[in-house]
Scaffold this active site. Structure first.
Site, mmCIF file in Angstrom:
data_model
loop_
_atom_site.group_PDB
_atom_site.id
_atom_site.type_symbol
_atom_site.label_atom_id
_atom_site.label_comp_id
_atom_site.label_asym_id
_atom_site.label_seq_id
_atom_site.Cartn_x
_atom_site.Cartn_y
_atom_site.Cartn_z
ATOM 1 N N CYS A 2 4.139 124.131 83.679
ATOM 2 C CA CYS A 2 3.514 124.438 84.960
ATOM 3 C C CYS A 2 3.524 123.159 85.785
ATOM 4 O O CYS A 2 2.800 122.218 85.486
ATOM 5 C CB CYS A 2 2.080 124.940 84.774
ATOM 6 S SG CYS A 2 1.259 125.378 86.317
ATOM 7 N N GLU A 102 7.398 128.078 89.466
ATOM 8 C CA GLU A 102 8.337 127.627 88.448
ATOM 9 C C GLU A 102 9.743 127.733 89.017
ATOM 10 O O GLU A 102 9.992 128.509 89.941
ATOM 11 C CB GLU A 102 8.184 128.464 87.171
ATOM 12 C CG GLU A 102 8.892 127.890 85.967
ATOM 13 C CD GLU A 102 8.521 126.437 85.712
ATOM 14 O OE1 GLU A 102 9.314 125.555 86.134
ATOM 15 O OE2 GLU A 102 7.469 126.181 85.110
#
Length: 229
Positions: A2, A102
């Site tokens: 993340c 992402e």
């Protein structure tokens, strides 16, 4: 992993969602593009009724000077790493989010950013660990986000994902012992996560505005073509 986060729900709704009050210095400002080194809004196990801000990047307690720190920790091995030892044992937290980003590698070598959010829930919680780095002249409260294997939604995008906690286990994450918390570090099990492509404007942390979350306009926006059925 993340590498970017966001949190832009209205403060009153944020406080109602987590039954906690914002106590952070400087209050609360909606953010659309939170990068490592910025502050994350979190709820710790020691103050479950408070929303505070901690530096994103857990700084090793043995570091002589403050540094960027570890932005992510693999949930499978965090309990084995010296840097996370005391945090894993007794310092869980909720990292609050309206959606994370992402990047998926493409055949041409460039990377396409995606926004991942939870449908019907303008704020949710990811599993984190907090700690406090103490230096000669300052102390820094810091946090890392735990990661796990990707679920079916995330597999076409990346080989890791943050530990997104179902709403009904958020309190358990804060109160459970280390062994029970490790069992909670699973790929997100429900089907209410969604992902769609966004502009590469998100690549620049200086771009922090509502346009960041706008879907990228082209014929195959989103992940429908990757659906596993």
């Amino acid at each position: 992993m993340c590498g970017r986060n966001s949190l832009f729900i209205d403060q009153a709704d944020l406080e109602a969602r987590f039954d906690a009050e914002v106590v952070a210095d400087g209050g609360y400002t909606p953010r659309y593009n939170i990068a490592p080194g910025d502050d994350l809004h979190i709820i710790t196990n020691e103050a479950s009724d408070e929303i505070d801000t901690y530096h994103w990047g857990l700084i090793p307690f043995w570091a002589d000077e403050p540094e960027a720190g570890m932005i992510n920790a693999r949930s499978e091995t965090a309990d084995e790493k010296r840097v996370f030892d005391r945090a894993w044992d007794s310092r869980p937290c909720l990292v609050l989010s309206s959606g994370f980003y992402e990047w998926r590698s493409t055949n041409g070598g460039s990377k396409q950013p995606f926004r991942i959010h939870r449908e019907g829930d303008p704020a949710f919680a990811m599993a984190g660990l907090w700690d406090v780095w103490d230096g000669a002249d300052e102390s820094i409260s810091c946090v890392t986000i735990l990661t796990t294997d990707p679920n079916d939604l995330m597999k076409p995008i990346h080989d890791r994902m943050p530990v997104v906690l179902p709403k009904d286990v958020e309190s358990e994450w804060l109160s459970a012992g280390a062994d029970a918390r490790k069992r909670l570090c699973q790929p997100y099990p429900k089907d209410d996560l969604a992902a769609y492509e966004v502009s590469t404007r998100v690549n620049n942390p200086g771009n922090d505005d509502p346009k960041i979350i706008e879907p990228l306009e082209h014929e195959q926006s989103g992940l429908g073509e990757f659906s596993s059925g």
